[in-house]
Design a protein around this motif. Structure first.
Motif, mmCIF file in Angstrom:
data_model
loop_
_atom_site.group_PDB
_atom_site.id
_atom_site.type_symbol
_atom_site.label_atom_id
_atom_site.label_comp_id
_atom_site.label_asym_id
_atom_site.label_seq_id
_atom_site.Cartn_x
_atom_site.Cartn_y
_atom_site.Cartn_z
ATOM 1 N N LEU A 132 0.835 -1.199 0.000
ATOM 2 C CA LEU A 132 0.000 0.000 0.000
ATOM 3 C C LEU A 132 0.863 1.239 0.000
ATOM 4 N N PRO A 133 0.382 2.334 -0.573
ATOM 5 C CA PRO A 133 1.071 3.620 -0.392
ATOM 6 C C PRO A 133 1.052 3.996 1.084
ATOM 7 N N ASP A 134 2.099 4.593 1.537
ATOM 8 C CA ASP A 134 2.210 4.987 2.935
ATOM 9 C C ASP A 134 1.013 5.833 3.376
ATOM 10 N N ALA A 135 0.504 6.677 2.491
ATOM 11 C CA ALA A 135 -0.591 7.582 2.835
ATOM 12 C C ALA A 135 -1.893 6.849 3.142
ATOM 13 N N GLU A 136 -2.019 5.581 2.747
ATOM 14 C CA GLU A 136 -3.258 4.832 2.966
ATOM 15 C C GLU A 136 -3.221 3.954 4.210
ATOM 16 N N PHE A 137 -2.132 4.018 4.966
ATOM 17 C CA PHE A 137 -1.985 3.116 6.109
ATOM 18 C C PHE A 137 -3.007 3.373 7.208
ATOM 19 N N ASP A 138 -3.335 4.633 7.469
ATOM 20 C CA ASP A 138 -4.291 4.914 8.542
ATOM 21 C C ASP A 138 -5.639 4.282 8.232
ATOM 22 N N ALA A 139 -6.111 4.460 7.003
ATOM 23 C CA ALA A 139 -7.400 3.884 6.620
ATOM 24 C C ALA A 139 -7.349 2.362 6.682
ATOM 25 N N ALA A 140 -6.268 1.779 6.220
ATOM 26 C CA ALA A 140 -6.138 0.319 6.261
ATOM 27 C C ALA A 140 -6.109 -0.185 7.701
ATOM 28 N N THR A 141 -5.412 0.536 8.558
ATOM 29 C CA THR A 141 -5.340 0.142 9.965
ATOM 30 C C THR A 141 -6.710 0.156 10.612
ATOM 31 N N ALA A 142 -7.509 1.185 10.298
ATOM 32 C CA ALA A 142 -8.849 1.295 10.876
ATOM 33 C C ALA A 142 -9.737 0.141 10.444
ATOM 34 N N VAL A 143 -9.437 -0.461 9.295
ATOM 35 C CA VAL A 143 -10.244 -1.575 8.792
ATOM 36 C C VAL A 143 -9.648 -2.919 9.216
ATOM 37 N N MET A 144 -8.410 -3.205 8.812
ATOM 38 C CA MET A 144 -7.870 -4.547 9.061
ATOM 39 C C MET A 144 -7.160 -4.669 10.413
ATOM 40 N N GLY A 145 -6.610 -3.565 10.910
ATOM 41 C CA GLY A 145 -5.908 -3.635 12.188
ATOM 42 C C GLY A 145 -6.857 -3.701 13.368
ATOM 43 N N CYS A 146 -7.914 -2.907 13.308
ATOM 44 C CA CYS A 146 -8.881 -2.847 14.407
ATOM 45 C C CYS A 146 -9.990 -3.884 14.286
ATOM 46 N N ALA A 154 -18.687 -9.059 17.948
ATOM 47 C CA ALA A 154 -19.869 -9.659 17.329
ATOM 48 C C ALA A 154 -19.993 -11.139 17.701
ATOM 49 N N VAL A 155 -18.863 -11.854 17.683
ATOM 50 C CA VAL A 155 -18.883 -13.273 18.061
ATOM 51 C C VAL A 155 -19.303 -13.421 19.519
ATOM 52 N N GLU A 156 -18.767 -12.561 20.378
ATOM 53 C CA GLU A 156 -19.109 -12.614 21.797
ATOM 54 C C GLU A 156 -20.604 -12.364 22.006
ATOM 55 N N ALA A 157 -21.141 -11.359 21.309
ATOM 56 C CA ALA A 157 -22.560 -11.028 21.463
ATOM 57 C C ALA A 157 -23.451 -12.162 20.972
ATOM 58 N N ARG A 220 -24.384 1.173 10.733
ATOM 59 C CA ARG A 220 -23.851 2.493 11.071
ATOM 60 C C ARG A 220 -22.880 2.407 12.247
ATOM 61 N N ALA A 221 -23.113 1.481 13.155
ATOM 62 C CA ALA A 221 -22.211 1.320 14.302
ATOM 63 C C ALA A 221 -20.815 0.904 13.842
ATOM 64 N N PHE A 222 -20.736 -0.021 12.867
ATOM 65 C CA PHE A 222 -19.428 -0.423 12.352
ATOM 66 C C PHE A 222 -18.757 0.729 11.603
ATOM 67 N N ALA A 225 -17.314 2.996 14.130
ATOM 68 C CA ALA A 225 -16.091 2.458 14.734
ATOM 69 C C ALA A 225 -14.871 2.789 13.880
ATOM 70 N N VAL A 226 -14.987 2.607 12.570
ATOM 71 C CA VAL A 226 -13.877 2.940 11.666
ATOM 72 C C VAL A 226 -13.572 4.431 11.720
ATOM 73 N N GLU A 227 -14.607 5.243 11.705
ATOM 74 C CA GLU A 227 -14.415 6.701 11.755
ATOM 75 C C GLU A 227 -13.734 7.125 13.057
ATOM 76 N N ALA A 228 -14.149 6.527 14.175
ATOM 77 C CA ALA A 228 -13.557 6.874 15.464
ATOM 78 C C ALA A 228 -12.092 6.470 15.521
ATOM 79 N N SER A 229 -11.764 5.301 14.975
ATOM 80 C CA SER A 229 -10.370 4.849 14.959
ATOM 81 C C SER A 229 -9.511 5.802 14.129
ATOM 82 N N LEU A 230 -10.032 6.205 12.972
ATOM 83 C CA LEU A 230 -9.291 7.137 12.124
ATOM 84 C C LEU A 230 -9.097 8.483 12.822
ATOM 85 N N GLU A 231 -10.124 8.956 13.479
ATOM 86 C CA GLU A 231 -10.025 10.238 14.184
ATOM 87 C C GLU A 231 -8.958 10.182 15.271
#
Length: 235
Positions: A132-146, A154-157, A220-222, A225-231
């Motif tokens: 990935l380009p370095d500039a896309e790491f934050d977005a990728a982290t919010a999706v695959m890292g978190c 979800a599994v727990e619930a 919308r909750a998911f 979550a991504v938006e909050a991680s990015l922020e």
């Protein structure tokens, strides 16, 4: 995350060296994996590959201690590759963001930096490598890292709901975990919307459940979550 990578790499290196800021975790991990606790200076001098996992504020002091490092893989969150490279001017520097699945060699690892087949081969032992380009790491982290934490919630619930409906709690959780693994395999072959439609027959119980999720704002909750991680990363 560095510990998860080390567990995934068990047996792949002649020797693994571990260092920390005094917490004792490095010595415990070295004992677990048959490695060796060491100082940052020793790691910089002896290691062919340095996995850097410190707080961003500790980058420059750690780089000074690792002075002789030749190949550096940065796991630092929200820290551009350029900043890490400037801290290690004599080293080949890469940026990697793995998720926790690397511990069982089923992870996803985002990679940025110069072309290095040798490094890519080592990372590929831990799962799927995506350049990935370095500039896309934050977005990728919010999706695959978190995401492992969100999916675990979800599994727990679902497992708890099954237990509340009368199933043995451990059995309910195992049913959900096994179903999650099978669904992940199917999602490699089918679009999520197609799979959703295949399971939810009109007027059936799955459709009723999906409608309840929509009313509760699950989608919308998911997204939130991504938006909050990015922020948080960009704040």
């Amino acid at each position: 995350m560095a510990a998860a990578m080390a567990r995934g790499w068990r047996g792949e290196f002649e020797r693994m060296l571990f260092s920390d800021s005094g917490s004792g975790r490095a010595a415990a991990l070295a004992e677990e994996l048959g490695g060796e606790p060491a100082s940052n200076a020793e790691i910089g001098a002896r290691a062919d590959l340095v996995v850097l996992a410190v707080k961003p504020a500790r980058l420059e002091p750690a780089a000074a201690e690792l002075g002789e490092a030749r190949l550096v893989v940065s796991l630092l969150g929200a820290t551009p590759l350029e900043r890490v490279a400037s801290a290690f001017p004599a080293a080949e520097v890469h940026r990697v963001m793995p998720n926790v699945g690397v511990e069982v060699r089923r992870g996803v690892l985002c990679l940025a930096g110069p072309d290095s087949p040798r490094l890519r081969a080592k990372l590929a032992l831990l799962g799927r490598v995506v350049e990935l380009p370095d500039a896309e790491f934050d977005a990728a982290t919010a999706v695959m890292g978190c995401a492992p934490a969100y999916l675990a919630l979800a599994v727990e619930a679902l497992g708890d709901a099954g237990a509340a409906a009368g199933l043995d709690r451990e059995l309910s959780r195992e049913l959900v975990v096994a179903t999650t693994a099978g669904t992940a395999a199917l999602l490699r072959e089918r679009h999520p919307a197609d799979l959703r439609r295949a399971v939810a027959s009109p007027g059936g119980s799955t459709e009723a459940g999906l409608e309840a999720l929509e009313r509760a704002g699950a989608r919308r909750a998911f997204e939130a979550a991504v938006e909050a991680s990015l922020e948080r990363m960009r704040g």
